[in-house]
Design an enzyme around this catalytic site. Structure first.
Site, short mmCIF file in Angstrom:
data_model
loop_
_atom_site.label_atom_id
_atom_site.label_comp_id
_atom_site.label_asym_id
_atom_site.label_seq_id
_atom_site.Cartn_x
_atom_site.Cartn_y
_atom_site.Cartn_z
CG HIS A 180 -2.02 0.97 1.14
ND1 HIS A 180 -1.98 2.23 1.69
CD2 HIS A 180 -3.24 0.85 0.58
CE1 HIS A 180 -3.13 2.84 1.48
NE2 HIS A 180 -3.92 2.02 0.82
CE1 TYR A 181 -2.77 2.25 -3.47
CE2 TYR A 181 -2.17 4.01 -1.99
CZ TYR A 181 -3.13 3.28 -2.63
OH TYR A 181 -4.44 3.57 -2.41
#
Length: 189
Positions: A57-58
């Site tokens: 993420h991410y």
């Protein structure tokens, strides 16, 4: 005022009295606590690259997911209510009022204090049931999140209402209201 250099309880006791385990144990330290009707708590969560949710993420721009900030709100609020329960029970059993951070820290530094808070943990179960959260600032690995929760109401059905705020430095990362349900743990008695 928050005590940036110490915690209300040791890391061992914090883990022992919490209802959570890895990978979602989200409170590193209790930096402030005020008992009573307008109770409040400030907890610290250090966000690191080692968090299991960060790598996805991410991948090219890691940030702390909002749902994990909401989880910190929930855990901070549950610690707040647990500590309030503890101060009430402590007063009932020992006749001593715990009115300050230092009073509570001193009581929780004893074996009997830890036994009392663990009995409360076993007696009560809580669930995050509702939230109204706004996200205002991105939280990155390396940030320290300072989360404050203030108890605003307890209704007749066992719902506890809290105002919550998460800060990174002077920036508000997230704020809003959450509602937790707390009730007797029938399985734990």
């Amino acid at each position: 005022m928050s005590r940036l250099d110490k915690s209300l309880v040791s890391a061992r006791v914090l883990l022992e009295i919490g209802a959570w385990r890895a990978p979602i144990f989200m409170v590193d330290r209790i930096a402030d606590y005020k008992p009573g009707n307008n109770a409040s708590i400030t907890v610290v969560k250090h966000v690191t690259f080692n968090e299991p949710y960060i790598s996805g993420h991410y991948p090219d721009n890691p940030v702390m997911p909002g749902v994990m900030i909401a989880e910190v709100f929930s855990q901070a609020s549950e610690y707040l209510s647990l500590l309030n329960d503890f101060t009430v029970r402590y007063q009932q059993e020992r006749g001593e009022n715990l009115v300050s951070f230092d009073d509570v820290a001193k009581a929780l530094a004893t074996e009997s204090g830890v036994a009392t808070v663990l009995a409360e943990r076993k007696r009560i179960i809580g669930y995050l049931v509702s939230q109204n959260i706004k996200f205002k600032h991105v939280v990155f690995p390396g940030d320290s999140l300072y989360v404050t929760s203030q108890l605003t109401a307890v209704d007749e059905k066992g719902f506890y209402h809290y105002n919550v705020e998460a800060r990174v430095g002077r920036h508000i990362a997230s704020c809003g209201r959450i509602i937790n349900y707390r009730g007797e743990n029938k399985a734990g008695t």
